[in-house]
Design a protein around this motif. Structure first.
Motif, PDB file in Angstrom:
ATOM      1  N   UNK A  81      -3.503   9.784  -2.081  1.00 53.84           N
ATOM      2  CA  UNK A  81      -2.916   8.646  -1.793  1.00 53.84           C
ATOM      3  C   UNK A  81      -1.962   8.018  -2.754  1.00 53.84           C
ATOM      4  N   UNK A  82      -0.810   7.387  -2.341  1.00 54.33           N
ATOM      5  CA  UNK A  82      -0.104   6.628  -3.309  1.00 54.33           C
ATOM      6  C   UNK A  82      -1.189   5.439  -3.655  1.00 54.33           C
ATOM      7  N   UNK A  83      -1.265   5.065  -4.950  1.00 54.41           N
ATOM      8  CA  UNK A  83      -1.892   3.687  -5.357  1.00 54.41           C
ATOM      9  C   UNK A  83      -1.519   2.540  -4.607  1.00 54.41           C
ATOM     10  N   UNK A  84      -0.436   2.338  -4.602  1.00 53.59           N
ATOM     11  CA  UNK A  84       0.140   1.067  -3.945  1.00 53.59           C
ATOM     12  C   UNK A  84      -0.250   1.126  -2.582  1.00 53.59           C
ATOM     13  N   UNK A  85      -0.271   2.179  -1.782  1.00 53.73           N
ATOM     14  CA  UNK A  85      -0.827   2.038  -0.392  1.00 53.73           C
ATOM     15  C   UNK A  85      -2.188   1.641  -0.525  1.00 53.73           C
ATOM     16  N   UNK A  86      -2.814   2.365  -1.414  1.00 51.11           N
ATOM     17  CA  UNK A  86      -4.574   2.279  -1.265  1.00 51.11           C
ATOM     18  C   UNK A  86      -4.854   0.690  -1.550  1.00 51.11           C
ATOM     19  N   UNK A  87      -4.055   0.018  -2.454  1.00 45.94           N
ATOM     20  CA  UNK A  87      -4.385  -1.548  -2.935  1.00 45.94           C
ATOM     21  C   UNK A  87      -3.740  -2.203  -1.609  1.00 45.94           C
ATOM     22  N   UNK A  88      -3.039  -1.858  -0.989  1.00 43.46           N
ATOM     23  CA  UNK A  88      -2.420  -2.213   0.127  1.00 43.46           C
ATOM     24  C   UNK A  88      -3.498  -2.620   1.411  1.00 43.46           C
ATOM     25  N   UNK A  89      -4.052  -1.585   1.326  1.00 42.51           N
ATOM     26  CA  UNK A  89      -5.086  -1.530   2.403  1.00 42.51           C
ATOM     27  C   UNK A  89      -6.279  -2.257   1.971  1.00 42.51           C
ATOM     28  N   UNK A  90      -6.754  -2.193   0.673  1.00 40.69           N
ATOM     29  CA  UNK A  90      -7.667  -2.937  -0.049  1.00 40.69           C
ATOM     30  C   UNK A  90      -7.521  -4.394   0.335  1.00 40.69           C
ATOM     31  N   UNK A  91      -6.189  -4.631   0.206  1.00 44.87           N
ATOM     32  CA  UNK A  91      -5.806  -6.114   0.494  1.00 44.87           C
ATOM     33  C   UNK A  91      -6.016  -6.547   1.840  1.00 44.87           C
ATOM     34  N   UNK A  92      -5.509  -5.482   2.808  1.00 49.56           N
ATOM     35  CA  UNK A  92      -5.517  -5.725   4.075  1.00 49.56           C
ATOM     36  C   UNK A  92      -7.110  -6.075   4.581  1.00 49.56           C
ATOM     37  N   UNK A  93      -7.962  -5.409   3.919  1.00 49.88           N
ATOM     38  CA  UNK A  93      -9.363  -5.471   4.391  1.00 49.88           C
ATOM     39  C   UNK A  93      -9.656  -6.721   3.988  1.00 49.88           C
ATOM     40  N   UNK A  94      -9.594  -7.407   2.959  1.00 51.83           N
ATOM     41  CA  UNK A  94      -9.849  -8.680   2.482  1.00 51.83           C
ATOM     42  C   UNK A  94      -9.242  -9.719   3.225  1.00 51.83           C
ATOM     43  N   UNK A  95      -8.275  -9.493   3.842  1.00 54.52           N
ATOM     44  CA  UNK A  95      -7.430 -10.464   4.532  1.00 54.52           C
ATOM     45  C   UNK A  95      -7.844 -10.636   5.976  1.00 54.52           C
TER      46      UNK A  95
END
Length: 77
Positions: free
Chosen positions: A1-15
């Motif tokens: 998985x692309x790291x940017x996509x992974x961290x985008x999902x992490x941020x989406x969960x926290x929001x």
């Protein structure tokens, strides 16, 4: 998985701030191709966020329905 996509999902969960956003993010996680370890981490974060929202909802409902404990009976003191 692309790291940017992974961290985008992490941020989406926290929001996530409600059930609608929760369902959208859960669907994104379910349909995204990723390493099993990444999936476990994101699903764990999503469960924690879900539990936090449930607790917050319960506390808000309790405050609206029943009287609050006096300061002397607070669980925090």
């Amino acid at each position: 998985m692309n790291a940017a996509e992974y961290f985008e999902l992490v941020d989406a969960v926290t929001k996530v701030d409600g059930t609608t956003k929760l369902r959208v993010v859960a669907d994104r996680i379910a349909t995204t191709s990723m390493h099993p370890l990444e999936r476990r981490v994101l699903e764990r974060a999503l469960r924690a966020r879900t539990e936090a929202l449930d607790l917050q909802s319960h506390l808000l409902t309790s405050d609206l329905v029943g009287p609050s404990l006096p300061e002397s009976e607070s669980f925090l003191t």
